[in-house]
Design an enzyme around this catalytic site. Structure first.
Site, PDB file in Angstrom:
ATOM      1  N   LYS A   9      67.377  43.270  54.621  1.00  0.00           N
ATOM      2  CA  LYS A   9      67.373  44.597  55.238  1.00  0.00           C
ATOM      3  C   LYS A   9      68.267  44.641  56.489  1.00  0.00           C
ATOM      4  O   LYS A   9      68.682  43.602  57.000  1.00  0.00           O
ATOM      5  CB  LYS A   9      65.930  44.983  55.566  1.00  0.00           C
ATOM      6  CG  LYS A   9      65.045  45.161  54.314  1.00  0.00           C
ATOM      7  CD  LYS A   9      63.647  45.631  54.695  1.00  0.00           C
ATOM      8  CE  LYS A   9      62.769  45.836  53.475  1.00  0.00           C
ATOM      9  NZ  LYS A   9      61.419  46.343  53.862  1.00  0.00           N
ATOM     10  N   TYR A  49      62.760  53.982  47.510  1.00  0.00           N
ATOM     11  CA  TYR A  49      61.396  53.910  48.033  1.00  0.00           C
ATOM     12  C   TYR A  49      60.587  55.163  47.677  1.00  0.00           C
ATOM     13  O   TYR A  49      59.649  55.527  48.406  1.00  0.00           O
ATOM     14  CB  TYR A  49      61.410  53.682  49.542  1.00  0.00           C
ATOM     15  CG  TYR A  49      61.582  52.224  49.961  1.00  0.00           C
ATOM     16  CD1 TYR A  49      60.678  51.247  49.530  1.00  0.00           C
ATOM     17  CD2 TYR A  49      62.609  51.822  50.803  1.00  0.00           C
ATOM     18  CE1 TYR A  49      60.813  49.912  49.919  1.00  0.00           C
ATOM     19  CE2 TYR A  49      62.751  50.490  51.200  1.00  0.00           C
ATOM     20  CZ  TYR A  49      61.839  49.549  50.754  1.00  0.00           C
ATOM     21  OH  TYR A  49      61.967  48.234  51.151  1.00  0.00           O
ATOM     22  N   PHE A  57      55.206  57.039  57.135  1.00  0.00           N
ATOM     23  CA  PHE A  57      56.364  56.291  57.644  1.00  0.00           C
ATOM     24  C   PHE A  57      57.625  56.498  56.801  1.00  0.00           C
ATOM     25  O   PHE A  57      58.656  55.878  57.071  1.00  0.00           O
ATOM     26  CB  PHE A  57      56.028  54.797  57.761  1.00  0.00           C
ATOM     27  CG  PHE A  57      55.583  54.150  56.461  1.00  0.00           C
ATOM     28  CD1 PHE A  57      56.509  53.749  55.507  1.00  0.00           C
ATOM     29  CD2 PHE A  57      54.226  53.927  56.213  1.00  0.00           C
ATOM     30  CE1 PHE A  57      56.104  53.152  54.315  1.00  0.00           C
ATOM     31  CE2 PHE A  57      53.813  53.339  55.019  1.00  0.00           C
ATOM     32  CZ  PHE A  57      54.765  52.950  54.069  1.00  0.00           C
ATOM     33  N   ARG A  85      57.850  36.884  46.642  1.00  0.00           N
ATOM     34  CA  ARG A  85      56.861  37.520  47.531  1.00  0.00           C
ATOM     35  C   ARG A  85      56.206  36.468  48.432  1.00  0.00           C
ATOM     36  O   ARG A  85      55.913  36.733  49.602  1.00  0.00           O
ATOM     37  CB  ARG A  85      55.784  38.250  46.719  1.00  0.00           C
ATOM     38  CG  ARG A  85      56.294  39.379  45.844  1.00  0.00           C
ATOM     39  CD  ARG A  85      56.673  40.626  46.592  1.00  0.00           C
ATOM     40  NE  ARG A  85      55.572  41.219  47.316  1.00  0.00           N
ATOM     41  CZ  ARG A  85      55.618  42.433  47.887  1.00  0.00           C
ATOM     42  NH1 ARG A  85      56.723  43.175  47.810  1.00  0.00           N
ATOM     43  NH2 ARG A  85      54.598  42.905  48.552  1.00  0.00           N
ATOM     44  N   THR A  91      53.830  42.006  54.637  1.00  0.00           N
ATOM     45  CA  THR A  91      54.643  43.144  55.108  1.00  0.00           C
ATOM     46  C   THR A  91      54.743  43.166  56.635  1.00  0.00           C
ATOM     47  O   THR A  91      55.830  43.366  57.189  1.00  0.00           O
ATOM     48  CB  THR A  91      53.999  44.478  54.625  1.00  0.00           C
ATOM     49  OG1 THR A  91      53.762  44.384  53.219  1.00  0.00           O
ATOM     50  CG2 THR A  91      54.890  45.660  54.932  1.00  0.00           C
ATOM     51  N   ARG A 102      59.521  36.546  56.689  1.00  0.00           N
ATOM     52  CA  ARG A 102      59.142  37.597  57.636  1.00  0.00           C
ATOM     53  C   ARG A 102      58.578  37.024  58.932  1.00  0.00           C
ATOM     54  O   ARG A 102      58.845  37.549  60.013  1.00  0.00           O
ATOM     55  CB  ARG A 102      58.173  38.579  56.966  1.00  0.00           C
ATOM     56  CG  ARG A 102      58.927  39.545  56.031  1.00  0.00           C
ATOM     57  CD  ARG A 102      58.002  40.326  55.150  1.00  0.00           C
ATOM     58  NE  ARG A 102      58.660  41.464  54.512  1.00  0.00           N
ATOM     59  CZ  ARG A 102      58.134  42.153  53.504  1.00  0.00           C
ATOM     60  NH1 ARG A 102      56.949  41.810  53.017  1.00  0.00           N
ATOM     61  NH2 ARG A 102      58.788  43.170  52.978  1.00  0.00           N
ATOM     62  N   ASN A 112      61.356  44.607  58.637  1.00  0.00           N
ATOM     63  CA  ASN A 112      60.720  43.349  58.244  1.00  0.00           C
ATOM     64  C   ASN A 112      61.598  42.446  57.371  1.00  0.00           C
ATOM     65  O   ASN A 112      61.104  41.714  56.521  1.00  0.00           O
ATOM     66  CB  ASN A 112      59.347  43.619  57.613  1.00  0.00           C
ATOM     67  CG  ASN A 112      59.430  44.494  56.372  1.00  0.00           C
ATOM     68  OD1 ASN A 112      60.519  44.875  55.955  1.00  0.00           O
ATOM     69  ND2 ASN A 112      58.298  44.782  55.790  1.00  0.00           N
ATOM     70  N   HIS A 115      63.149  42.870  51.403  1.00  0.00           N
ATOM     71  CA  HIS A 115      62.369  43.549  50.368  1.00  0.00           C
ATOM     72  C   HIS A 115      62.285  42.627  49.163  1.00  0.00           C
ATOM     73  O   HIS A 115      63.236  41.906  48.870  1.00  0.00           O
ATOM     74  CB  HIS A 115      63.052  44.852  49.928  1.00  0.00           C
ATOM     75  CG  HIS A 115      62.559  45.347  48.596  1.00  0.00           C
ATOM     76  ND1 HIS A 115      61.400  46.075  48.474  1.00  0.00           N
ATOM     77  CD2 HIS A 115      63.025  45.154  47.336  1.00  0.00           C
ATOM     78  CE1 HIS A 115      61.198  46.330  47.184  1.00  0.00           C
ATOM     79  NE2 HIS A 115      62.166  45.778  46.473  1.00  0.00           N
ATOM     80  N   GLU A 126      64.369  48.088  39.582  1.00  0.00           N
ATOM     81  CA  GLU A 126      65.126  47.953  40.829  1.00  0.00           C
ATOM     82  C   GLU A 126      66.465  47.243  40.595  1.00  0.00           C
ATOM     83  O   GLU A 126      67.468  47.579  41.227  1.00  0.00           O
ATOM     84  CB  GLU A 126      64.284  47.185  41.861  1.00  0.00           C
ATOM     85  CG  GLU A 126      63.086  47.993  42.333  1.00  0.00           C
ATOM     86  CD  GLU A 126      62.190  47.249  43.310  1.00  0.00           C
ATOM     87  OE1 GLU A 126      61.188  47.838  43.743  1.00  0.00           O
ATOM     88  OE2 GLU A 126      62.478  46.078  43.644  1.00  0.00           O
TER      89      GLU A 126
END
Ligand code: ATP
Ligand code: MG
Length: 137
Positions: A9, A49, A57, A85, A91, A102, A112, A115, A126
């Protein structure tokens, strides 16, 4: 063998930790099958998203995801969805296990660092969102 989508990100790209994050994947059995740097439009980020569009948010998330370039990757390996993950961590970086991406690189629950697709079904969607079949090797 599974494939999953990873995004480095804007906050992590800005901090010049692309290489350090890619190393986490390669050192843990996830192969980079595709990779490119892109600047998302507001429409791209909103579509990507879309599941979160009713969340409070959402507007901030779209602004954040378009605030600078991102690096998009297809990761391939055994249990790639779950393994990615696990390497990412929770998160909210305050809740992420020590040693996760993270915990080490994220700024906040919003900024964060990475993704990762949350299911095999979403991974396929995706990956198709960002990559043509000829770009995945
Ligand atoms: P991602 O989908 O980016 O891999 P995730 O699956 O861990 O993250 P989601 O619940 O899908 O978390 O949220 C998507 C993204 O929205 C988060 O990664 C974060 O950037 C942002 N986000 C989630 N919760 C909040 C919140 N409470 N406040 C601000 N931003 C948030
Ligand atoms: Mg998610």
């Amino acid at each position: 063998m599974e494939r999953t989508l990873s995004i480095i990100k804007p906050d992590a790209v800005q901090k010049s930790v692309i290489g350090k994050i890619v190393d986490r994947f390669e050192s843990n059995g996830l192969r980079i099958a595709a990779m490119k740097k892109v600047k998302l439009s507001a429409e791209d980020a909103a579509n990507f998203y879309a599941v979160h569009k009713e969340r409070p948010f959402f507007k901030d998330l779209v602004e954040y995801m378009t605030s600078g370039p991102v690096v998009v990757m297809v990761l391939e390996g055994e249990n790639a969805v779950a393994k990615n993950r696990e390497l990412m961590g929770a998160t909210d970086p305050k809740e992420a296990e020590p040693g996760t991406i993270r915990a080490d690189f994220a700024e906040s629950i919003e900024a964060n660092a990475v993704h990762g697709s949350d299911s095999l079904e979403n991974a396929e969607k995706e990956i198709r969102f960002f990559f043509a079949e000829r770009e995945i090797l």
